[in-house]
Design an enzyme around this catalytic site. Structure first.
Site, PDB file in Angstrom:
ATOM      1  N   GLU A 214      12.308  -7.479   5.077  1.00 14.84           N
ATOM      2  CA  GLU A 214      13.137  -6.274   5.167  1.00 14.84           C
ATOM      3  C   GLU A 214      13.168  -5.739   6.592  1.00 14.84           C
ATOM      4  O   GLU A 214      14.216  -5.328   7.108  1.00 14.84           O
ATOM      5  CB  GLU A 214      12.579  -5.172   4.249  1.00 14.84           C
ATOM      6  CG  GLU A 214      12.822  -5.385   2.772  1.00 14.84           C
ATOM      7  CD  GLU A 214      11.724  -6.188   2.088  1.00 14.84           C
ATOM      8  OE1 GLU A 214      10.923  -6.832   2.818  1.00 14.84           O
ATOM      9  OE2 GLU A 214      11.668  -6.183   0.856  1.00 14.84           O
ATOM     10  N   ARG A 269      -1.127   0.284   3.124  1.00 10.20           N
ATOM     11  CA  ARG A 269      -1.178   1.607   2.477  1.00 10.20           C
ATOM     12  C   ARG A 269      -2.288   2.480   3.039  1.00 10.20           C
ATOM     13  O   ARG A 269      -2.370   3.655   2.696  1.00 10.20           O
ATOM     14  CB  ARG A 269      -1.306   1.436   0.968  1.00 10.20           C
ATOM     15  CG  ARG A 269      -2.484   0.583   0.528  1.00 10.20           C
ATOM     16  CD  ARG A 269      -2.326   0.129  -0.926  1.00 10.20           C
ATOM     17  NE  ARG A 269      -3.356  -0.794  -1.377  1.00 10.20           N
ATOM     18  CZ  ARG A 269      -3.320  -2.119  -1.238  1.00 10.20           C
ATOM     19  NH1 ARG A 269      -2.304  -2.692  -0.618  1.00 10.20           N
ATOM     20  NH2 ARG A 269      -4.285  -2.892  -1.694  1.00 10.20           N
ATOM     21  N   LYS A 501       8.148 -12.611  -3.933  1.00  9.34           N
ATOM     22  CA  LYS A 501       8.592 -13.101  -2.612  1.00  9.34           C
ATOM     23  C   LYS A 501       8.978 -14.565  -2.680  1.00  9.34           C
ATOM     24  O   LYS A 501      10.000 -14.989  -2.128  1.00  9.34           O
ATOM     25  CB  LYS A 501       7.453 -12.950  -1.584  1.00  9.34           C
ATOM     26  CG  LYS A 501       7.230 -11.525  -1.089  1.00  9.34           C
ATOM     27  CD  LYS A 501       6.250 -11.542   0.095  1.00  9.34           C
ATOM     28  CE  LYS A 501       5.700 -10.160   0.377  1.00  9.34           C
ATOM     29  NZ  LYS A 501       4.639 -10.150   1.385  1.00  9.34           N
TER      30      LYS A 501
END
Lengths: 525, 525
Positions: A214, A269, A501
């Site tokens: 992305e 994260r 993926k």
């Protein structure tokens, strides 16, 4: 250090056999006053409205001691290999700019020095941009910083950026406007680019591996736009910096204005306090703001080393959350900040918690039989009151709640209407909700009856500032870490994202004879 | 019409006794091709990856027939009193501008004519503003419309506004910029007001009752700002319109530029196609855009009258959702639009679903014993893949998924990188995820093993346009309505929000001796 499954512990058995308490019966004014634990950054964690009797509290302490949860945290701080799935250290605590454990060496370097070195680079660069000594290619000062990243490179930094906007406005802090592009959906980039003045925009490209589909795609979309800019003298490469690991392809990309590094020991994260959040926040609000956030997080990290669960908010929160999930059997938890500034904080916690502890194997990769991480969701109050609270009050499942509130607003632009300030109304609602969820209400008409016994905790403080925000962030990071220890799982890998993926690549290659992929792709591609 | 509790039906018993199927075993290319149902606006609902065998499907049809779900929908369309808690009709379907049932009279008027009359007012007013014949008080044309509302007056309209921004940009539709103020937190209004040019902003104040605390407070905050404006000739009242019911105090407020009406038969969460969404959307994108959205919703309403569940997507979705909740025992559902434009659509559905069906009593106000509405949450893909999907793939609970995807993007600004368009990458990921969740993957290493059997549905179409968006909205409205019928509850009241309101007033009045309220208020006020 011993790592055993939860169902092999004495403490778990004792809790399962213990008496379950009713919030309605437990909740007293004395309990509310007594059961606050100091967090970093001036915050407090209050757990009075939780179904935790003194007896249960004792058993939670015993479980914590039996599993040596603090010892395990200290293993992390000391640089042990605590992410066994990926065979990596777990060093995000070191990014706060303060050593908490012993000296950690890895890859032939002192990791504390490495992160501090990056902090210094962030300080110098962000100050250069903000004081105008680093300018855009046409000589104009940068006014906007646009982060390109996804997952941990987006949710945490974006939530923190939004959380501090009102504070910065209210305190006349010089600002660069923040923008974020994340989704591979081209409409995400198109919508953001449309509002940008390219001459004065600095892009921050964030990908640890330097290979995130992305992010690279969105970089290319942005570069295409930059290259097609008709502005005279415009040099696209002078409008982009990278945040990546030293070994990634991006690190070697000489076309970038600058590069800032993190490494494999910082999970996405958990990366908000590394360069991943540091570059964009320091550019937007100044390095000092980011440093104050780090200080708040560090304070909370220190408090989290305390063995007494009544003095360790993150540990208590973790143990209570485990109790609600595994003993009470509740499948979800709602995060309810009474602060519009925290509008995207629940989305960050959703990743932090669900990606860390949504696992079905233990640290050794063996299947486990007890429930692990719950579903996490939430929206700011009072908005949520006019939305999903109906189910929270009167639905057939009990959903535990985590409230967050602050005495003061950020902007200071408030007026009295109908006898009170808006901020007072906001907190009157928060106060009322905790009591309503806990106590319920009898009524002859079952439609107007509230069973109560809906458990909630409250994190409260004076104001949402960089320091309290840093502590809030670290509180939840450490809570999730402790819960991972309780469930004996690895909170730091994410094998669950791999299969998608692989299959997406297969679809892009024409489905390779996979008829099920083909059938769905026919609808969409 | 008979209304019986679910656990009194033959159909429920038959489903409980039936064999449970595995998605992994059921899913075939043929099933994917066969199991799409046409929705309105060119959309389709595909349920191939659901654990619904032919046998179960037959039983769901029988339950639908036994409970006469379509007959109940027709009662709504015919203007029966279908909100027994508040003794109100349920007329949001009439706001699409098309009569579907018999003529509905109430309060001495033909309700179809009433809603059509309001539509005409919206058309005339929005065209006046957009063509410049209605101007701001200083003679400048309006460029921005700012909605002040909360709950249903915010979530739906905001989600729809965001959903159409890219479509409008991509099609060069003349626009007024949309802004929204909802939270009583004064920082919400402060942040929005800061970016507004007051001279060119038109505020839309939305409150059915005209007494909503948050909305009136925010109106006063805005009016205070307007009144303090130093701009010469500025008249605040010429910058605000109301959307309310005829009987509300706001309807009589002569200081407003205009007033548009809905009534008590339109629940907040079902009000997006009434003036609540109509005014702001018509101002922002033109009345024709809003009319196209209504037409898409109407198409879906018509299809929802079909008795054959294989031809009625909303009904099938409702029955499958009930099956997942009550037979499979799954406590939550994730909404996963692969479309950045739908970023706030899950928040709207969260309200729509959880506020409608998060109930513990039946239509007669008697307690019921079976689970009702699930927790609803979601974020756009591919963002969610880098966040909470880990838990969805490998967590210990199964969370059913509702995917949404479109063949084309909205802006049309897309490039080929690494051999494919971004839009293709987006949909390749969506395709891959459905297959990954359904089929899973074996692996010697349990950490890399995926159990599969994660059920999902897919709503797909060519592009997110006003018409397909309207159909999408109506699909979920009708799904939630059918589920309310199945659970025999009233999806149209919200008694669960009352207790908090009462207690908040008590806190604002100084807690009136309530020591528990006082103890929490001491932390916050």
């Amino acid at each position: 250090m011993e790592y055993v499954n939860l169902d092999k512990t004495e403490g778990y058995k004792a809790l399962q056999e213990g008496k379950k308490s009713s919030v309605k019966e437990l909740l007293t004014p004395e309990r509310i006053k007594a059961q606050s634990i100091k967090l970093g950054g001036g915050l407090n964690y209050n757990w009075a409205a939780m179904p935790i009797s003194e007896e249960t509290e004792g058993k939670l302490q015993k479980l914590s001691d039996e599993m040596d949860l603090i010892g395990k945290y200290k293993e992390i701080l000391s640089g042990k290999m605590m992410n066994p799935g990926e065979k990596r250290l777990v060093l995000h605590h070191l990014t706060r700019g303060n050593v908490l454990g012993v000296k950690v060496e890895a890859d032939g370097e002192d990791k504390d020095e490495f992160y501090k070195g990056e902090l210094k680079k962030i300080k110098d660069f962000s100050e250069g941009v903000r004081n105008g000594s680093i300018k855009g290619s046409t000589g104009k000062e940068f006014t906007t910083v646009c982060q390109i990243g996804i997952g941990g490179s987006d949710l945490g930094p974006r939530a923190l950026y939004l959380a501090l906007k009102g504070w910065a406005d209210g305190n006349n802090v010089k600002q660069l406007k923040g923008e974020f592009i994340s989704n591979v959906d081209p409409d995400d980039a198109a919508a953001v680019i449309e509002r940008l003045d390219l001459e004065t925009t600095l892009f921050v490209l964030v990908s640890k591996s330097g290979t995130t589909q992305e992010t690279l795609t969105n970089r290319d979309l942005v570069l295409e736009t930059l290259k097609n800019s008709p502005i005279e003298g415009f040099v696209p490469s002078k409008h982009m910096v990278a945040v990546t690991s030293k070994t990634s392809p991006l690190a070697k990309d000489a076309s970038m204005l600058a590069a800032f590094f993190m490494d494999d020991y910082i999970g996405g994260r958990y990366s908000s306090t590394s360069a991943v959040g540091g570059v964009v926040l320091s550019l937007a609000y100044g390095y000092d703001t980011f440093a104050a956030l780090l200080q708040g997080a560090h304070e909370e990290d220190v408090l989290s080393t305390e063995k007494d669960i009544k003095k360790n908010g993150a540990l208590m929160d973790a143990l209570i959350g485990f109790y609600l999930r595994n003993i009470m059997g509740y499948p979800a938890t709602a995060i309810l900040p009474y602060s519009q500034a925290l509008s995207r904080f629940p989305a960050h916690l959703q990743q932090l918690d669900m990606e860390s502890n949504g696992k079905h194997v233990n640290r050794n990769g063996e299947k486990i039989s007890y429930p692990t991480g719950p579903v996490i969701f939430g929206e700011p109050g009072t908005n949520g009151q006019h939305s999903f609270y109906q189910l929270l009050h009167q639905g057939t499942d009990i959903i535990p709640l985590q409230f967050i509130g602050f005495r003061k607003c950020q902007y200071g632009k408030d007026i009295v209407t109908a006898g009170s300030y808006s901020q007072t109304k906001l907190n009157a609602n928060l106060t009322a909700q905790i009591a309503a969820f806990a106590r319920g209400k009898d009524d002859e008409n079952p439609n107007k009856e509230f069973d109560g016994n809906r458990p909630s905790s409250l994190i409260y403080g004076e104001e949402l500032t960089p320091a309290s925000l840093g502590a809030l962030l670290a509180h939840f990071e450490n809570k999730v870490m402790f819960q991972g220890f309780i469930w004996n799982l690895n909170s730091f890998d994410q094998e669950g994202v791999q299969l998608g993926k692989v299959l997406a690549k297969k679809v892009l290659a024409g489905c390779e004879g996979d008829e099920i992929l083909k059938a769905y792709a026919d609808f969409l591609i």
